[in-house]
Structure formats: C-alpha cells, structure tokens
Design an enzyme around this catalytic site. Structure first.
Site, PDB file in Angstrom:
ATOM      1  N   ILE A 240       2.450   1.248 -15.551  1.00  7.54           N
ATOM      2  CA  ILE A 240       3.522   2.045 -14.940  1.00  7.54           C
ATOM      3  C   ILE A 240       4.776   1.189 -14.725  1.00  7.54           C
ATOM      4  O   ILE A 240       5.876   1.554 -15.134  1.00  7.54           O
ATOM      5  CB  ILE A 240       3.055   2.668 -13.610  1.00  7.54           C
ATOM      6  CG1 ILE A 240       2.040   3.787 -13.908  1.00  7.54           C
ATOM      7  CG2 ILE A 240       4.238   3.216 -12.810  1.00  7.54           C
ATOM      8  CD1 ILE A 240       1.606   4.596 -12.722  1.00  7.54           C
TER       9      ILE A 240
ATOM     10  N   LYS B 218      10.531  -9.477   1.894  1.00  2.00           N
ATOM     11  CA  LYS B 218      11.071 -10.662   2.575  1.00  2.00           C
ATOM     12  C   LYS B 218      11.748 -11.607   1.589  1.00  2.00           C
ATOM     13  O   LYS B 218      12.790 -12.173   1.878  1.00  2.00           O
ATOM     14  CB  LYS B 218       9.943 -11.427   3.287  1.00  2.00           C
ATOM     15  CG  LYS B 218       9.494 -10.796   4.574  1.00  2.00           C
ATOM     16  CD  LYS B 218      10.558 -10.894   5.642  1.00  2.00           C
ATOM     17  CE  LYS B 218      10.111 -11.693   6.834  1.00  2.00           C
ATOM     18  NZ  LYS B 218      11.101 -11.600   7.940  1.00  2.00           N
TER      19      LYS B 218
ATOM     20  N   SER C 202       3.646   3.714  -4.442  1.00  2.00           N
ATOM     21  CA  SER C 202       2.553   4.070  -3.532  1.00  2.00           C
ATOM     22  C   SER C 202       1.590   5.020  -4.245  1.00  2.00           C
ATOM     23  O   SER C 202       1.361   4.888  -5.458  1.00  2.00           O
ATOM     24  CB  SER C 202       3.147   4.694  -2.265  1.00  2.00           C
ATOM     25  OG  SER C 202       2.171   4.943  -1.302  1.00  2.00           O
TER      26      SER C 202
ATOM     27  N   LYS D  10      -1.788   2.239   1.179  1.00  2.00           N
ATOM     28  CA  LYS D  10      -0.612   2.983   0.718  1.00  2.00           C
ATOM     29  C   LYS D  10       0.109   3.668   1.883  1.00  2.00           C
ATOM     30  O   LYS D  10       1.337   3.800   1.872  1.00  2.00           O
ATOM     31  CB  LYS D  10      -1.005   4.011  -0.350  1.00  2.00           C
ATOM     32  CG  LYS D  10      -1.563   3.383  -1.642  1.00  2.00           C
ATOM     33  CD  LYS D  10      -0.590   2.438  -2.324  1.00  2.00           C
ATOM     34  CE  LYS D  10      -1.020   2.089  -3.749  1.00  2.00           C
ATOM     35  NZ  LYS D  10      -0.163   1.080  -4.388  1.00  2.00           N
TER      36      LYS D  10
END
Ligand code: COA
Length: 315
Positions: A32, A140, A175, A193
């Site tokens: 994906i 982060k 997700s 998720k």
C-alpha cells in the site's frame, strides 16, 4: 519495475502537482505505502522510504523511482520505527540529500491473526510498539520539518488564489477499520489502530495552529496486499470478495488517490479526519476477517491456515 500508471494513480490529477516536494514514508516498501509514494513521485515529488529489511527497501526505492524520469527516491533500510534514533538518522539523511520533508506517511505496521488466548504478552507489545510507538516516533522525528514546510507553504483557500508553491506540512497515518465494530483475532491491531487514530487527532489540534494538517487513511480490504494475505485465508478470498458491498476488494490506487487528495490543495481544510477507503466494507462486520466460522473456530482454539504470518510451531 515501471508499472502502468493506471495501476497506482487515476487520471484525475495534474502532472507536476508535487514538484520540488519531498515525502518521507515508513513501511514504504509495503504494497500500500509503495503505491502511495509512487503516485506522489509520478506527480513530481522526491521521496525517502524507510524499512527494516535493507534489500527490500532499497529495491522498492529503485522501483518507485521509475515512476518519473529524474525522480530521486532514497531507500533506507535497517530502520526500525521502534527506535527513535534510527528514524532520526534517516530523517537527517533525507533532509540533507533531498532538501526538506513536506509530507509524511506513517505506514509501518505489524499484523497477524491470533486470538487473545493465542498471543503472548510480548506479541501484543510488539504490535503496539511497531504501530503506536512507531507512529509516534515517526511524528517526533519529522515534525520540525513538517512545521517548516507548513510555514513555507501555507494555503489559504479563502483567498481564491492558487498557492504559488503548492502545499506542505502534512502527515497521514495509515490505520484500519477493525476497531469500529471490534474484530475477532485482531485485538492487538484494533487497540493499536485506535491509538493511532487518537494520535492523529491530537496532532491536528496541537500543530494545526502552525499550519500542519494530520489525517488518517483507513484502508479496507485491498487486493494483492500483504495485509490481505495475512488476514484472509486464501481459499476463502473469492467468497469474501463477492460479499463486499461494491462486489470487489479495493486497489492500491484507491489508497494512492486518497493520499493525493489529502496532500494536494484539495485537502487544505481537511484535518483531524479519518478517511475510510473501504467501499463500505466495515459496515458488514469487519470484511470477513476471522468471522467466517465465528464463534466455533474461536472456541476450537485452532489457528488459521492459508494466511501469511502464521506462527510456526516451536519444536
Ligand atoms: N501468532 C501469535 N504470535 C505471533 C505470531 C503469530 N502469527 N507471529 C509472531 N508472534 C509473536 C512471537 O512469537 C513473539 O512473541 P514471543 O516472544 O512471546 O514468542 C512476538 O510475536 C514477536 O515476534 P518477533 O518475530 O520476535 O517480532 P518482530 O518484531 O520481528 O515481528 C511481528 C513483529 C510479530 C508483528 C511480525 O508479524 C512482523 O514483523 N510483521 C511485519 C509485517 C507485517 O505484519 N505487515 C502487516 C501488514 S498489514
């Protein structure tokens, strides 16, 4: 290998849309995510994909680069999203070689089918660390660059003037839909998720004032992907496919098009959202995952056959 454009991007978008932009993607060698990145590269972006497997990541980068003549695609292997340091190293290399990070796709994930009885505490922790901690670490490591890009490429869609330098400062978390209804044999991933969805919402609120947008793409069952191989038994695929509301599984192009929508001008006022790309699949009870013989199979304590990622018996 060069792929037909129609396999990963629809004709809707104009060439050069992401010219001079850079996308950083974790799990970028996966089926994906590599389509998402390939679509952005086709439309002008350069890219950096990171992953654990060195050979697989470097090969995927070479492959994705064939989407556009002159494209620069870095493939950095031996990067585990569970380690902030390893991500920071990749981010530094990306920025020094490609000049910036305008878009981030947090796509690295771990999955396998197992009931709560069948997975160990450590297995649950592994998935939480790859999915939730990994997404947090990715944020982060990249957020300073996203903020910088957002400041440079602020889009005010009320001005009616197209933004001269395009968009920037956008993150997408990949997700799933498993936790909307609850899915047997997927407690570990469902919890993870749900955490990722919550993280994205906080990012949208905390970094929106700095121009950053944050959204989730929740893919449904997407044909010919690692996820499908891991979640649906191969001998039941046809039956499950026929039972989908649109009579088919999704394609990686469906996810890539959604990615372009969110990163282009079209997504300028979309933040803190979950874009479900599943053909209404989750509304019919988790797309068939683990549900075909529910609850008899669960009560039998058996493990799944014909899925990828099945745990090997310890001798
Ligand atoms: N069923 C139950 N437990 C499993 C399992 C399965 N199918 N596969 C792995 N585990 C357990 C292991 O036994 C181990 O637990 P233990 O120490 O109590 O025995 C734990 O998970 C960690 O496994 P390990 O292989 O050491 O971890 P890893 O960090 O290398 O792998 C996973 C992470 C488990 C998520 C692995 O499936 C993976 O690497 N996935 C990446 C690809 C992927 O899943 N993509 C998903 C696309 S949807």
């Amino acid at each position: 290998m060069p792929l037909e454009k129609s396999s990963y991007l629809s004709d809707t978008w104009k060439d050069g849309l992401f010219k001079n932009k850079v996308v950083f993607c974790t799990g970028g060698a996966g089926t994906i995510c590599s389509a998402q990145v390939r679509a952005l590269v086709h439309l002008g972006a350069n890219a950096c994909i990171v992953g654990r497997n060195v050979e697989k990541t470097e090969k995927a980068a070479r492959d994705i680069a064939t989407a556009r003549a002159g494209a620069k695609v870095l493939g950095i292997g031996a990067v585990d999203v569970r380690s902030l340091e390893s991500l920071q190293g990749a981010v530094e290399r990306c920025v020094s070689e490609l000049g910036a990070i305008d878009y981030v796709i947090a796509g690295a994930a771990g999955n396998f089918l197992a009931s709560i009885n069948q997975i160990s505490v450590n297995a649950f922790k592994s998935v939480m660390e790859i999915d939730v901690q990994g997404s947090y670490n990715t944020l982060k490591a990249t957020i300073p660059h996203l903020i910088e890009s957002a400041q440079k490429h602020r889009v005010d869609s009320t001005s009616l003037k197209p933004s001269p330098t395009g968009t920037g400062g956008r993150i997408i978390f990949v997700s799933a839909t498993l936790h909307y209804t609850g899915t047997p044999f997927q407690a570990h991933v469902s919890v993870a998720k749900a955490g990722i969805d919550a993280l994205s919402n906080s990012v949208a609120l905390e970094f929106g004032p700095l121009g950053v947008t944050s959204n989730v793409i929740a893919p449904g069952p997407i044909a010919s992907t690692e996820g499908l191989d891991r979640l649906l038994p191969s001998d039941k695929l046809d039956k499950i496919k026929r039972s989908q509301p649109l009579g088919r599984f999704g394609s990686v192009r469906d996810i890539a098009d959604a990615t372009v929508y969110l990163f282009a001008d079209t997504g300028s006022y979309v933040s803190g959202q979950i874009l479900v790309v599943d053909g209404a699949s989750w509304r019919i009870s988790s797309a068939g995952i683990g549900s075909s013989d529910y609850p008899d199979f669960l009560l039998s304590g058996d493990t799944f056959e014909n899925v990828k990622g099945k745990k090997k018996a310890k001798l």
